[in-house]
Design an enzyme around this catalytic site. Structure first.
Site, PDB file in Angstrom:
ATOM      1  N   HIS A 112     -25.268 -24.325  23.397  1.00  0.00           N
ATOM      2  CA  HIS A 112     -24.128 -23.396  23.692  1.00  0.00           C
ATOM      3  C   HIS A 112     -22.885 -24.178  24.122  1.00  0.00           C
ATOM      4  O   HIS A 112     -22.981 -25.489  24.297  1.00  0.00           O
ATOM      5  CB  HIS A 112     -24.686 -22.493  24.938  1.00  0.00           C
ATOM      6  N   LYS A 147     -21.223 -22.568  29.527  1.00  0.00           N
ATOM      7  CA  LYS A 147     -22.205 -21.864  29.959  1.00  0.00           C
ATOM      8  C   LYS A 147     -22.851 -22.644  31.343  1.00  0.00           C
ATOM      9  O   LYS A 147     -23.149 -23.644  31.366  1.00  0.00           O
ATOM     10  CB  LYS A 147     -23.263 -22.056  28.901  1.00  0.00           C
TER      11      LYS A 147
HETATM   12  P1  NAD Z   1     -17.404 -15.409  32.182  1.00  0.00           P
HETATM   13  O1  NAD Z   1     -17.646 -16.211  33.219  1.00  0.00           O
HETATM   14  O2  NAD Z   1     -16.316 -15.989  31.155  1.00  0.00           O
HETATM   15  O3  NAD Z   1     -17.237 -14.032  32.589  1.00  0.00           O
HETATM   16  C1  NAD Z   1     -17.894 -13.368  33.425  1.00  0.00           C
HETATM   17  C2  NAD Z   1     -16.821 -12.436  34.282  1.00  0.00           C
HETATM   18  O4  NAD Z   1     -17.587 -11.633  35.329  1.00  0.00           O
HETATM   19  C3  NAD Z   1     -15.838 -13.465  34.984  1.00  0.00           C
HETATM   20  O5  NAD Z   1     -14.627 -12.932  34.781  1.00  0.00           O
HETATM   21  C4  NAD Z   1     -16.239 -12.954  36.362  1.00  0.00           C
HETATM   22  O6  NAD Z   1     -14.979 -13.130  37.240  1.00  0.00           O
HETATM   23  C5  NAD Z   1     -16.881 -11.716  36.321  1.00  0.00           C
HETATM   24  N1  NAD Z   1     -17.453 -10.991  37.495  1.00  0.00           N
HETATM   25  C6  NAD Z   1     -18.275 -11.852  38.107  1.00  0.00           C
HETATM   26  N2  NAD Z   1     -18.829 -11.013  39.264  1.00  0.00           N
HETATM   27  C7  NAD Z   1     -18.204  -9.828  38.994  1.00  0.00           C
HETATM   28  C8  NAD Z   1     -18.101  -8.420  39.576  1.00  0.00           C
HETATM   29  N3  NAD Z   1     -19.112  -8.357  40.778  1.00  0.00           N
HETATM   30  N4  NAD Z   1     -17.412  -7.473  39.552  1.00  0.00           N
HETATM   31  C9  NAD Z   1     -16.549  -7.833  38.235  1.00  0.00           C
HETATM   32  N5  NAD Z   1     -16.433  -9.043  37.734  1.00  0.00           N
HETATM   33  C10 NAD Z   1     -17.236  -9.836  37.873  1.00  0.00           C
HETATM   34  O7  NAD Z   1     -18.858 -15.489  31.224  1.00  0.00           O
HETATM   35  P2  NAD Z   1     -19.168 -15.013  29.913  1.00  0.00           P
HETATM   36  O8  NAD Z   1     -19.441 -16.036  28.858  1.00  0.00           O
HETATM   37  O9  NAD Z   1     -18.539 -13.699  29.401  1.00  0.00           O
HETATM   38  O10 NAD Z   1     -20.742 -14.558  30.107  1.00  0.00           O
HETATM   39  C11 NAD Z   1     -21.121 -13.644  31.050  1.00  0.00           C
HETATM   40  C12 NAD Z   1     -22.599 -13.528  31.373  1.00  0.00           C
HETATM   41  O11 NAD Z   1     -23.125 -12.894  29.872  1.00  0.00           O
HETATM   42  C13 NAD Z   1     -23.608 -14.936  31.038  1.00  0.00           C
HETATM   43  O12 NAD Z   1     -24.646 -14.414  32.015  1.00  0.00           O
HETATM   44  C14 NAD Z   1     -23.853 -15.062  29.800  1.00  0.00           C
HETATM   45  O13 NAD Z   1     -25.028 -16.292  29.487  1.00  0.00           O
HETATM   46  C15 NAD Z   1     -24.386 -13.675  29.452  1.00  0.00           C
HETATM   47  N6  NAD Z   1     -24.041 -13.467  27.657  1.00  0.00           N
HETATM   48  C16 NAD Z   1     -24.990 -12.712  27.345  1.00  0.00           C
HETATM   49  C17 NAD Z   1     -25.054 -12.393  25.950  1.00  0.00           C
HETATM   50  C18 NAD Z   1     -25.691 -11.244  25.365  1.00  0.00           C
HETATM   51  O14 NAD Z   1     -25.913 -10.990  24.168  1.00  0.00           O
HETATM   52  N7  NAD Z   1     -26.846 -10.956  26.310  1.00  0.00           N
HETATM   53  C19 NAD Z   1     -24.079 -13.109  24.960  1.00  0.00           C
HETATM   54  C20 NAD Z   1     -23.201 -13.747  25.719  1.00  0.00           C
HETATM   55  C21 NAD Z   1     -23.133 -14.051  27.082  1.00  0.00           C
END
Ligand code: NAD
Length: 266
Positions: A154, A158
């Site tokens: 990744h 991450k």
């Molecule tokens: P990122 O850090 O870019 O985004 C997360 C966002 O959530 C941030 O902007 C943060 O400020 C916000 N946030 C955190 N707590 C919050 C709250 N209580 N209220 C509002 N906003 C809040 O991360 P990302 O790359 O977008 O990934 C996020 C999650 O999704 C990770 O756990 C990642 O592993 C997962 N993910 C899952 C999949 C899937 O298909 N299931 C795919 C990609 C990423």
């Protein structure tokens, strides 16, 4: 369907905004971010890379749940657990893509699923959900003469390892073998580890650049190796899967569902 996005300025949050704006049958209910986030007050259309919508990123999560039929959550484990209670209190469906969930976080989602529909999947892509089935089936057919190793790569941002998808693939392979991943999972190797233990399921995590997500399940024995690989070249596939899951939640009975239910693979 009115869909709200918590974490709307994150890498996935922005993708989700764009996906909702371009999907028939969806209306964007709003988006929230953490207090003090630089995106607070910014237009959600702009965050999605589109024209302004007149809706801005806010901080009132309760109000977002009140305005939504389904909320999509790609945030962080502690936040996700809190969103589970909010969804349950209001009977709002919840789609969870956040990974790195521990026992307590999963327990919070289980509790929420008694009162509303919750879809939780470490990976929302069709290809990976097919791969989960193939990993289970191959592990069942090949037996433990074949060493199972799971390799993932990744992007450099991450924060959890191995990825939630790698662990889900490990669970699927363990299930195929009729064992528990907790008993056979080998999550890291370093130093003088000794020879490989028969039946272990090993993990290796690579991090670098902007890789959206790559996973291989390797079955290696003397004389041959079977390797099942999925490569995501854009996060858009995860956003499309999450929005599909949100639409699937319409009029759904309370319960904890996986992406395999949404895709009709279960
Ligand atoms: P990122 O850090 O870019 O985004 C997360 C966002 O959530 C941030 O902007 C943060 O400020 C916000 N946030 C955190 N707590 C919050 C709250 N209580 N209220 C509002 N906003 C809040 O991360 P990302 O790359 O977008 O990934 C996020 C999650 O999704 C990770 O756990 C990642 O592993 C997962 N993910 C899952 C999949 C899937 O298909 N299931 C795919 C990609 C990423």
């Amino acid at each position: 369907m009115k869909i709200g996005i918590v974490g709307c300025a994150g890498r996935m949050g922005r993708m989700l905004l764009a996906e909702i704006l371009s999907t028939d049958g969806c209306e964007l209910a709003g988006g929230t971010e953490t207090p003090g986030h630089e995106a607070m007050g910014q237009d959600l259309g702009r965050l999605a890379g589109a024209d302004p919508l007149g809706l801005t990123a806010g901080g009132d999560t309760g109000a977002l749940f009140d305005a939504s039929d389904t909320v999509i959550d790609f945030t962080a484990p502690d936040s996700t657990a809190g969103h589970g209670s909010m969804a349950a209190e209001r009977g709002v469906a919840l789609v969870v893509g956040t990974t790195g969930l521990g026992r307590a976080h999963l327990e919070a989602l289980n509790l929420a699923a008694r009162r509303t529909a919750v879809v939780q999947a470490a990976n929302m892509s069709l290809g990976v959900n097919l791969l989960l089935g193939l990993a289970r089936q191959s592990a069942a057919l090949l037996g433990d003469d074949y060493d199972i190793e799971i390799l993932e790569m990744h992007h450099r941002h991450k924060v959890d390892a191995p990825s939630g998808t790698a662990l889900a693939l490990g669970e699927a392979a363990a299930e195929g073998r009729g064992v528990k991943l907790d008993d056979v999972g080998q999550r890291a190797r370093d130093g003088l580890t000794g020879p490989r233990r028969r039946g272990d399921i090993g993990f290796a995590a690579l991090r670098g650049g902007d890789v959206a997500g790559e996973h291989s399940v390797i079955f290696a024995t003397d004389g041959e190796r079977l390797q099942l690989t999925h490569k995501a070249s854009s996060r858009a596939v995860f956003a499309a899967g999450a929005v599909r899951a949100a639409l699937w939640c319409q009029d759904r009975e309370p319960g904890l569902y996986s992406m395999r239910h949404v895709l009709g693979l279960e």
